[in-house]
Design an enzyme around this catalytic site. Sequence first.
Site, PDB file in Angstrom:
ATOM      1  N   LYS A  63     -11.776  55.433  77.537  1.00  0.00           N
ATOM      2  CA  LYS A  63     -12.726  54.713  76.683  1.00  0.00           C
ATOM      3  C   LYS A  63     -12.589  53.209  76.886  1.00  0.00           C
ATOM      4  O   LYS A  63     -13.585  52.511  77.133  1.00  0.00           O
ATOM      5  CB  LYS A  63     -12.487  55.077  75.219  1.00  0.00           C
ATOM      6  CG  LYS A  63     -13.611  54.678  74.306  1.00  0.00           C
ATOM      7  CD  LYS A  63     -13.297  55.059  72.865  1.00  0.00           C
ATOM      8  CE  LYS A  63     -13.329  56.565  72.658  1.00  0.00           C
ATOM      9  NZ  LYS A  63     -12.713  56.956  71.385  1.00  0.00           N
TER      10      LYS A  63
ATOM     11  N   ARG B  86     -10.106  52.441  67.790  1.00  0.00           N
ATOM     12  CA  ARG B  86     -10.514  53.675  68.477  1.00  0.00           C
ATOM     13  C   ARG B  86      -9.436  54.204  69.410  1.00  0.00           C
ATOM     14  O   ARG B  86      -8.778  53.439  70.094  1.00  0.00           O
ATOM     15  CB  ARG B  86     -11.792  53.404  69.282  1.00  0.00           C
ATOM     16  CG  ARG B  86     -12.827  52.618  68.526  1.00  0.00           C
ATOM     17  CD  ARG B  86     -14.017  52.241  69.399  1.00  0.00           C
ATOM     18  NE  ARG B  86     -14.790  53.400  69.819  1.00  0.00           N
ATOM     19  CZ  ARG B  86     -15.797  53.345  70.685  1.00  0.00           C
ATOM     20  NH1 ARG B  86     -16.131  52.180  71.241  1.00  0.00           N
ATOM     21  NH2 ARG B  86     -16.445  54.427  71.008  1.00  0.00           N
TER      22      ARG B  86
ATOM     23  N   GLY C  51     -13.292  63.710  70.743  1.00  0.00           N
ATOM     24  CA  GLY C  51     -13.203  64.087  69.337  1.00  0.00           C
ATOM     25  C   GLY C  51     -11.843  64.614  68.897  1.00  0.00           C
ATOM     26  O   GLY C  51     -11.685  65.048  67.766  1.00  0.00           O
TER      27      GLY C  51
ATOM     28  N   MET D  75      -8.842  62.958  68.869  1.00  0.00           N
ATOM     29  CA  MET D  75      -7.984  61.993  68.184  1.00  0.00           C
ATOM     30  C   MET D  75      -8.829  61.183  67.207  1.00  0.00           C
ATOM     31  O   MET D  75      -9.991  61.465  67.024  1.00  0.00           O
ATOM     32  CB  MET D  75      -7.284  61.115  69.213  1.00  0.00           C
ATOM     33  CG  MET D  75      -6.296  61.924  70.056  1.00  0.00           C
ATOM     34  SD  MET D  75      -5.428  60.938  71.251  1.00  0.00           S
ATOM     35  CE  MET D  75      -6.741  60.408  72.308  1.00  0.00           C
TER      36      MET D  75
ATOM     37  N   ARG E  77     -18.682  57.617  79.629  1.00  0.00           N
ATOM     38  CA  ARG E  77     -17.675  58.428  80.327  1.00  0.00           C
ATOM     39  C   ARG E  77     -18.410  59.500  81.130  1.00  0.00           C
ATOM     40  O   ARG E  77     -19.545  59.849  80.822  1.00  0.00           O
ATOM     41  CB  ARG E  77     -16.714  59.072  79.324  1.00  0.00           C
ATOM     42  CG  ARG E  77     -17.412  60.070  78.430  1.00  0.00           C
ATOM     43  CD  ARG E  77     -16.496  60.743  77.424  1.00  0.00           C
ATOM     44  NE  ARG E  77     -17.297  61.283  76.347  1.00  0.00           N
ATOM     45  CZ  ARG E  77     -16.921  61.343  75.080  1.00  0.00           C
ATOM     46  NH1 ARG E  77     -15.743  60.880  74.712  1.00  0.00           N
ATOM     47  NH2 ARG E  77     -17.708  61.849  74.165  1.00  0.00           N
TER      48      ARG E  77
ATOM     49  N   HIS F  36      -2.746  96.271  86.850  1.00  0.00           N
ATOM     50  CA  HIS F  36      -3.605  97.061  87.734  1.00  0.00           C
ATOM     51  C   HIS F  36      -5.072  96.863  87.369  1.00  0.00           C
ATOM     52  O   HIS F  36      -5.913  96.582  88.219  1.00  0.00           O
ATOM     53  CB  HIS F  36      -3.216  98.539  87.628  1.00  0.00           C
ATOM     54  CG  HIS F  36      -4.054  99.445  88.484  1.00  0.00           C
ATOM     55  ND1 HIS F  36      -5.193 100.058  88.013  1.00  0.00           N
ATOM     56  CD2 HIS F  36      -3.948  99.789  89.783  1.00  0.00           C
ATOM     57  CE1 HIS F  36      -5.734 100.764  88.990  1.00  0.00           C
ATOM     58  NE2 HIS F  36      -4.997 100.617  90.078  1.00  0.00           N
TER      59      HIS F  36
ATOM     60  N   ARG G 164      -6.720  98.252 101.661  1.00  0.00           N
ATOM     61  CA  ARG G 164      -5.682  99.151 101.133  1.00  0.00           C
ATOM     62  C   ARG G 164      -6.161 100.578 101.326  1.00  0.00           C
ATOM     63  O   ARG G 164      -7.105 100.999 100.670  1.00  0.00           O
ATOM     64  CB  ARG G 164      -5.481  98.919  99.645  1.00  0.00           C
ATOM     65  CG  ARG G 164      -5.169  97.519  99.212  1.00  0.00           C
ATOM     66  CD  ARG G 164      -5.082  97.538  97.689  1.00  0.00           C
ATOM     67  NE  ARG G 164      -4.877  96.221  97.133  1.00  0.00           N
ATOM     68  CZ  ARG G 164      -5.865  95.382  96.840  1.00  0.00           C
ATOM     69  NH1 ARG G 164      -7.123  95.736  97.065  1.00  0.00           N
ATOM     70  NH2 ARG G 164      -5.596  94.212  96.312  1.00  0.00           N
TER      71      ARG G 164
ATOM     72  N   SER H   8       1.298  88.469 106.865  1.00  0.00           N
ATOM     73  CA  SER H   8       0.395  88.362 105.728  1.00  0.00           C
ATOM     74  C   SER H   8       1.271  88.417 104.479  1.00  0.00           C
ATOM     75  O   SER H   8       1.943  89.415 104.227  1.00  0.00           O
ATOM     76  CB  SER H   8      -0.604  89.516 105.740  1.00  0.00           C
ATOM     77  OG  SER H   8      -1.407  89.449 104.587  1.00  0.00           O
TER      78      SER H   8
ATOM     79  N   GLY I  86       2.254  89.040 100.971  1.00  0.00           N
ATOM     80  CA  GLY I  86       1.841  89.802  99.793  1.00  0.00           C
ATOM     81  C   GLY I  86       2.475  89.118  98.596  1.00  0.00           C
ATOM     82  O   GLY I  86       3.562  89.479  98.160  1.00  0.00           O
TER      83      GLY I  86
ATOM     84  N   ASN J 152       1.856  88.968  95.458  1.00  0.00           N
ATOM     85  CA  ASN J 152       2.091  89.660  94.177  1.00  0.00           C
ATOM     86  C   ASN J 152       3.493  90.250  94.177  1.00  0.00           C
ATOM     87  O   ASN J 152       4.290  90.018  93.274  1.00  0.00           O
ATOM     88  CB  ASN J 152       1.097  90.799  93.965  1.00  0.00           C
ATOM     89  CG  ASN J 152      -0.328  90.310  93.900  1.00  0.00           C
ATOM     90  OD1 ASN J 152      -0.563  89.128  93.712  1.00  0.00           O
ATOM     91  ND2 ASN J 152      -1.266  91.216  94.065  1.00  0.00           N
TER      92      ASN J 152
ATOM     93  N   CYS K 158      -2.541  87.711 101.271  1.00  0.00           N
ATOM     94  CA  CYS K 158      -3.479  88.694 100.754  1.00  0.00           C
ATOM     95  C   CYS K 158      -3.174  89.045  99.300  1.00  0.00           C
ATOM     96  O   CYS K 158      -3.715  89.991  98.756  1.00  0.00           O
ATOM     97  CB  CYS K 158      -3.468  89.947 101.610  1.00  0.00           C
ATOM     98  SG  CYS K 158      -1.881  90.784 101.621  1.00  0.00           S
TER      99      CYS K 158
ATOM    100  N   TYR L  62      -5.384  81.540 107.082  1.00  0.00           N
ATOM    101  CA  TYR L  62      -6.428  82.044 106.182  1.00  0.00           C
ATOM    102  C   TYR L  62      -5.836  82.469 104.845  1.00  0.00           C
ATOM    103  O   TYR L  62      -4.620  82.654 104.707  1.00  0.00           O
ATOM    104  CB  TYR L  62      -7.176  83.241 106.814  1.00  0.00           C
ATOM    105  CG  TYR L  62      -6.358  84.497 106.924  1.00  0.00           C
ATOM    106  CD1 TYR L  62      -6.287  85.404 105.865  1.00  0.00           C
ATOM    107  CD2 TYR L  62      -5.635  84.784 108.078  1.00  0.00           C
ATOM    108  CE1 TYR L  62      -5.517  86.550 105.949  1.00  0.00           C
ATOM    109  CE2 TYR L  62      -4.868  85.935 108.179  1.00  0.00           C
ATOM    110  CZ  TYR L  62      -4.805  86.815 107.107  1.00  0.00           C
ATOM    111  OH  TYR L  62      -4.052  87.948 107.188  1.00  0.00           O
TER     112      TYR L  62
HETATM  113  P1  ADP Z   1     -14.512  59.687  69.710  1.00  0.00           P
HETATM  114  O1  ADP Z   1     -13.510  59.523  70.798  1.00  0.00           O
HETATM  115  O2  ADP Z   1     -14.175  60.752  68.755  1.00  0.00           O
HETATM  116  O3  ADP Z   1     -15.917  59.775  70.252  1.00  0.00           O
HETATM  117  P2  ADP Z   1     -15.036  56.925  69.097  1.00  0.00           P
HETATM  118  O4  ADP Z   1     -13.934  55.964  69.169  1.00  0.00           O
HETATM  119  O5  ADP Z   1     -15.962  56.958  70.255  1.00  0.00           O
HETATM  120  O6  ADP Z   1     -14.433  58.365  68.835  1.00  0.00           O
HETATM  121  O7  ADP Z   1     -15.841  56.635  67.782  1.00  0.00           O
HETATM  122  C1  ADP Z   1     -16.773  57.512  67.247  1.00  0.00           C
HETATM  123  C2  ADP Z   1     -18.076  56.785  66.907  1.00  0.00           C
HETATM  124  O8  ADP Z   1     -17.846  55.691  66.080  1.00  0.00           O
HETATM  125  C3  ADP Z   1     -18.766  56.191  68.114  1.00  0.00           C
HETATM  126  O9  ADP Z   1     -19.573  57.119  68.739  1.00  0.00           O
HETATM  127  C4  ADP Z   1     -19.612  55.114  67.508  1.00  0.00           C
HETATM  128  O10 ADP Z   1     -20.835  55.633  67.108  1.00  0.00           O
HETATM  129  C5  ADP Z   1     -18.795  54.690  66.331  1.00  0.00           C
HETATM  130  N1  ADP Z   1     -18.144  53.409  66.650  1.00  0.00           N
HETATM  131  C6  ADP Z   1     -16.946  53.210  67.221  1.00  0.00           C
HETATM  132  N2  ADP Z   1     -16.707  51.892  67.396  1.00  0.00           N
HETATM  133  C7  ADP Z   1     -17.780  51.256  66.907  1.00  0.00           C
HETATM  134  C8  ADP Z   1     -18.143  49.870  66.792  1.00  0.00           C
HETATM  135  N3  ADP Z   1     -17.358  48.903  67.243  1.00  0.00           N
HETATM  136  N4  ADP Z   1     -19.330  49.587  66.243  1.00  0.00           N
HETATM  137  C9  ADP Z   1     -20.148  50.566  65.799  1.00  0.00           C
HETATM  138  N5  ADP Z   1     -19.855  51.872  65.871  1.00  0.00           N
HETATM  139  C10 ADP Z   1     -18.689  52.222  66.412  1.00  0.00           C
HETATM  140 MG    MG Z   2     -16.837  58.518  71.313  1.00  0.00          MG
END
Ligand code: ADP
Ligand code: MG
Length: 894
Positions: free
Chosen positions: A26, A96, A105, A107, A352, A468, A574, A777, A779, A781, A844, A864
């Site tokens: 990120k 973040r 999502g 962390m 990403r 098996h 086989r 060859s 084997g 397993n 094999c 192979y």
């Molecule tokens: P995750 O990794 O769970 O996607 P993010 O760090 O991307 O978490 O944050 C989740 C959401 O929070 C982002 O999609 C964005 O919409 C909002 N967000 C994060 N930072 C900002 C920021 N600086 N300004 C406005 N919205 C933010």
């Molecule tokens: Mg995000």
Amino acid sequence: MAKWVYTFGGGLAEGGIALKERLGSKGAGLAEMSALGLPVPPGFTLSTAIGQQYLANGSHFPPELAAEVDAALAGIGAIAGRHFGDSEDPLLVSVRSGAAVSMPGMMDTVLNLGLNDQTVEGLARVSGDRRFAFDSYRRFIQMYGDVVLGLDLTLFEERLEDYKLSLGLMLDEELAAENWQVVCDIYKGLVLEELDKAFPQSPSEQLWGAIRAVIASWNNPRAAVYRRINSIPPSGGTAVTVQAMVFGNLGATSATGVAFTRHPSTGEKVLWGEFLPNAQGEDVVAGTRTPQDLTERARQETGSDLPSLETMMPETFAEFRHVCEALERHNRDVLDLEFTIERGRLWMLQARPAKRTAHAALKTAVDMVHEGLITKAEAISRIEPRSLDQLLHPTIDPEAGGDIFARGLPASPGAASGAVVFTSEEAELARAQGRKVILVRVETSPEDVHGMHAARGILTTRGGMTSHAAVVARGMGKPCVSGAGTVRVDFLAGTMTAGGRTVRRGDMITLDGGTGQVLIGAVPLREPELSRDFAELMSWADEIRRLKIRTNVDTPADARAARNFGAEGIGLCRTEHMFFDVRRIQVVREMILAETPAERADALARLLPMQKTDFASLFEIMSGLPVTIRLLDPPLHEFLPRGDAEIEELATIMKISPARIRARTQTLAEANPMLGHRGVRLAISFPEIVEMQVRAILEAALEVGDQAGTPVELEIMVPLVATKAELDLIYARIHDSEAQVKKLHGRAPPFKLGTMIELPRAALAAGQLALSATFFSFGTNDLTQTTFGISRDDAATFLNTYLSMGLLPHDPFASLDREGVGELIRIACERGRATRPELQIGVCGEHGGDPASIHFFAETGFDYVSCSPFRVPIARLAAAQAEIEARQKDDIDG
Ligand code: ADP
Ligand code: MG
Ligand code: MG
């Protein structure tokens, strides 16, 4: 002094994608976008090294960090034109998480940080929107309470619901500024009540609290499970990005959303995504409001009556589309983007590489080569070989839903529905009547192969990924769920139960062999379509790879399928599976039960033409390609009937007493058949079986070679060899049979003699074995079983414990153990090639279709790999990836 803090914003950045390990994906993505001059709110990233140190050093930061953070905060302030903690015009930030490998999502993130009882008034004044200010403040208290203070989110939600109820209101939208202000007080009261401590008012305390919590969220259970499933090492830690807030919740000209630069499920080249007007990031994920389509085209397709972003904010949308195109061109990949629009102004918040379906991955990779964005090698490297499974087998319609009855191991991919049967005989009968069935067994044995052929899918309650059932089902390309331990089968009653529910013989179930799910009823399936893109990508893989890909097949149908998938020969045929055929098991049993050599010779004489036709059709199908045939391998008792009823039946047919069958079965019985009278040992004890098999093979090769006008590329191999003396004895017998064929037909076809390497002794004595054998060859397993001293059939009960305790990094039967088994293989290759430089080397075992193992075989100089038909495309792709990696390494090493 080490650098801990990397800043970005205002068209500049320290670092970018190249520093992904340090900045997390990120942070690196934000830096990269900022350096490109795209609109990114300014911020800074604390490196993953800080995260690692903090978790390792008892939650301490290096002393110089505080000053670096202060300086970076001041830098954000300078770009944003407002200052952190300033009560007139406060700078608010988000804190973040972001690891090097993105874990969407998993962390935590805290938004609107820096708000307190004073700054909220400032925010209300500058924004001219008091309602917005207090809504943001209460969101902050709630998120901070959850992420940093460890309070349950539902506590906040309950208080909010109670308050709305007391006002007689239903929707958040109906609350006014004063109401949100009251909610803030209620929330602060809640914190005090629960923790005996007031909600922190100091922005700096808030910031450090959030930084610590975000770093610690690396170890939350959700993230830990995600890492285990995705094989992400636990040591990486997360980076922390602190970034100026922008607001999507500042009225009708503000919005927040997510977008993909191409469609993530079809791969089509269209911008696709969703947004919410007047909202903050977490609202899109929370699912409390229905998101709207980005484009007009998508809106028409979904039939939504909510306007698209394209029509609501045409100018901002046009700018966004432009940014998406530029970013995709720059990154040369499909991206997943997060954005926010604050009063008509676009801000990019994340970029990403997009997660996508196998179908979309394939289409976008091939398209991007045609667009000149990426090379063929890059396209190949982007496809996860295992994901091809999704393209080659029917899958459960993702929209279908389903009622889960039980779970087992995802032993063989694909999905199938059918009526439950509990024996192979029922399965065959059902197929003869044109009914679709799922065969349910505790575990399967070679006797069930015909039933497995007849069934659409196989479910077992015992046994692992290389039981098996699993191995044979993968070979057949049939879905199999194995080791569904919670299922109890009652054969007498004709039922199975799990979780208090009962399924009866004849009831419909659906198996998903890709996930291990067993569902009640016939769930709708999606048929695979092999696209032109697939063929094209495969042809590129074939251009690049050096490893040949053969297949393990025993039947003409499988051989044909494998050739269609691009197999370049048979690496393992086989012969015992042919023995189990319903039409000949009888003769095989007569051969085994024979009391005199004459009786045995008679039975073998009847088997000879049958085996000959088996081999002939395989040779025809594989015309021009090598075919390796293994002499009979399993111990003979596996072919004899077990139950009383079957024994009686056989006795009647053979006109002998059941007692005689029982006596013979007892003589042949073994305490440990895996290490018993099998393989080459069988060939030594029963020379007449070898003689028959070799004659059948050579005569078939002669006939087919004559018809085709080119000789069959024939290879004969001997299983379970430990010493050169064994090999020499059997080779002498094979040459005797060759002489016999010459006498009968005036000539014999050319063939190569080789050996399997599946015992540690054979690996160590490879230098000797290569004096006689012209090919090896592996084997793998059996070599894994014998190296570990673990029986595959009994491993299910303890191997899982080993895996969950981390005593083994992975199941060595599914993916090769490089350290032990791999070392034996390296030794064998080295010693074998020292004796015979042109020695042909292949594998094999099941590992021949496993991408990670294929990398090892490529590195070790194999000629192979051989795998089940449905894994052939996977192996072709993995072999190409191994070659690409090897070339990259060469380039780096110079
Ligand atoms: P995750 O990794 O769970 O996607 P993010 O760090 O991307 O978490 O944050 C989740 C959401 O929070 C982002 O999609 C964005 O919409 C909002 N967000 C994060 N930072 C900002 C920021 N600086 N300004 C406005 N919205 C933010
Ligand atoms: Mg995000
Ligand atoms: Mg073996």
